[in-house]
Design an enzyme around this catalytic site. Structure first.
Site, PDB file in Angstrom:
ATOM      1  N   TYR A 187       0.829  -1.185  -0.144  1.00  0.00           N
ATOM      2  CA  TYR A 187      -0.004   0.076  -0.109  1.00  0.00           C
ATOM      3  C   TYR A 187       0.835   1.178  -0.036  1.00  0.00           C
ATOM      4  CZ  TYR A 187       0.853   1.096   4.951  1.00  0.00           C
ATOM      5  OH  TYR A 187       1.232   1.394   6.358  1.00  0.00           O
ATOM      6  N   CYS A 188       0.473   2.345  -0.486  1.00  0.00           N
ATOM      7  CA  CYS A 188       0.984   3.640  -0.461  1.00  0.00           C
ATOM      8  C   CYS A 188       0.025   4.801   0.013  1.00  0.00           C
ATOM      9  CB  CYS A 188       1.562   4.001  -1.744  1.00  0.00           C
ATOM     10  SG  CYS A 188       0.331   3.877  -2.973  1.00  0.00           S
ATOM     11  N   ARG A 189      -0.022   5.702  -0.626  1.00  0.00           N
ATOM     12  CA  ARG A 189      -0.598   7.054  -0.002  1.00  0.00           C
ATOM     13  C   ARG A 189      -2.127   7.004  -0.019  1.00  0.00           C
ATOM     14  NH1 ARG A 189       3.722  11.074  -2.570  1.00  0.00           N
ATOM     15  NH2 ARG A 189       5.185  11.058  -1.000  1.00  0.00           N
TER      16      ARG A 189
END
Lengths: 215, 215
Positions: free
Chosen positions: B177-179
């Site tokens: 996952y990221c932002r």
DNA sequence: AAACTATTCAATTAATTTATTGAATAGTTG
DNA sequence: CAACTATTCAATAAATTAATTGAATAGTTT
């Protein structure tokens, strides 16, 4: 298409909603529509704008899917495209008020200094209504009352208030409400009531706020 | 001051918030800031804009009280003015996605057709993590991980992923996952992982969405 | 203090948005 | 069908906003 292009495209789409919220007059239109469907003509009268101008704003709002319309006779009736939009508008106002203290100031200065009105909040109102201590008055136009209203309220549109007053038996306090915090019909109502010797209060919250409160 | 003047003033103040949300680049800046404080320079790099231009946008955002800043050495560090703003941004995105189906389309076309990635949602992730079936990977920069992250995640910034991979023992599926939904670092991560024979999925949601979900 | 960095300011140009006006359209009523 | 209404469209002028550039400021490092 690379990542930057994609981002630009996405944020451009988001900004379309933002653009709709960037004009004072469009925000006012949205607020009025959150009370129920209205014709272009009715909106023009409420907002003190030319019909052509309102029409243009409505087109913008339609393009960002915030409003929808149906044709009835030779009227075009606009309304909010979805009920989540009315929720969103309340959130938006809450945020705006929190950030822009000036908004609070403008409102309070006008109400307190210029009108000298006492206010009452939803949470204060409900117990007093249950005890039968107050009469709740909805002073919006009849159609808006028909569309939705706070249970227990009676409808007397602001225009009719002066005439109806004599025939109205009042032996308790009166609380007037209208479209919400940025509508001043209830303030006018309180002025009329006070002028006739009735103890009256203005409630800021309207039907939409009541619905959220009741959830 | 009459009623019309008051309304005009109030809606003008509201529109200041709307105006801030009317520029694609400003929305992108707000999204990045919702991950934590950043310098003007860092924002310029993330958004592919000139520093002067970012500075101008930040000024606009500051004037509508959406961001605040502090000085550290010769950096000026900006952040969201209040945590309700990050909540508001999620609501805003949700509304925008619902209204503008095109946003969904743009995003999905890019992810599915161009990258051929399989996704996983927060509600699917949590039970699988509890069973120890998956490794959760946070591929944002170290500072953002330090600021906040989903419990149980390990931090490997996207730039380091290629090098770290060999030393990383993986015997289960990996979820990156990221932002959040409009950031594609996790998509890049999945590509790298897959290229190295690891079964990997992209999760759209980021830390902010997880916080709202966990409430 | 000199060289350097990050940031902001100011001026210019291009682009977008707003309000206004009058004409065009579509539906209704006598 | 003529007169009328509500609405939209199109053209214009005025105002606002965005991006670009180069100079100015303030703080850091040597």
């Amino acid at each position: 298409m690379n990542e930057r292009n994609l981002k630009d495209l996405l944020y451009q789409e988001f900004a379309r909603i933002g653009k709709s919220l960037s004009s004072p007059k469009r925000l006012e239109i949205l607020d009025i529509l959150s009370q129920g469907p209205k014709s272009v003509d009715a909106l023009a009268k409420s907002t003190d704008m030319s019909v052509a101008n309102v029409s243009q704003h409505l087109k913008t709002l339609f393009n960002s899917r915030l409003v929808k319309f149906k044709k009835e006779g030779n009227f075009v009736i606009y309304e909010l495209a979805d009920e989540v939009i009315s929720d969103f508008l309340i959130t938006f106002h809450a945020l705006a008020e929190k950030q822009l203290i000036q908004v609070q100031q403008i409102k309070e200065e006008f109400l307190n200094e210029q009108l000298g009105l006492e206010g009452i909040t939803l949470s204060e109102l409900i117990p007093r209504m249950e005890k039968g201590e107050v009469l709740l008055l909805d002073v919006r136009p009849k159609e808006e009352f028909a569309e939705a209203h706070i249970p227990g309220a009676i409808s007397i549109p602001i225009e009719e208030l002066g005439d109806t007053l004599s025939s109205l038996q009042v032996n308790c306090d009166v609380v007037a409400y209208c479209r919400g915090p940025y509508c001043l019909m209830s303030a006018d109502a309180v002025k009329i009531l006070k002028a006739n010797g009735i103890k009256a209060f203005r409630m800021e919250q309207g039907v939409k706020e009541w619905l959220q409160f009741a959830k």
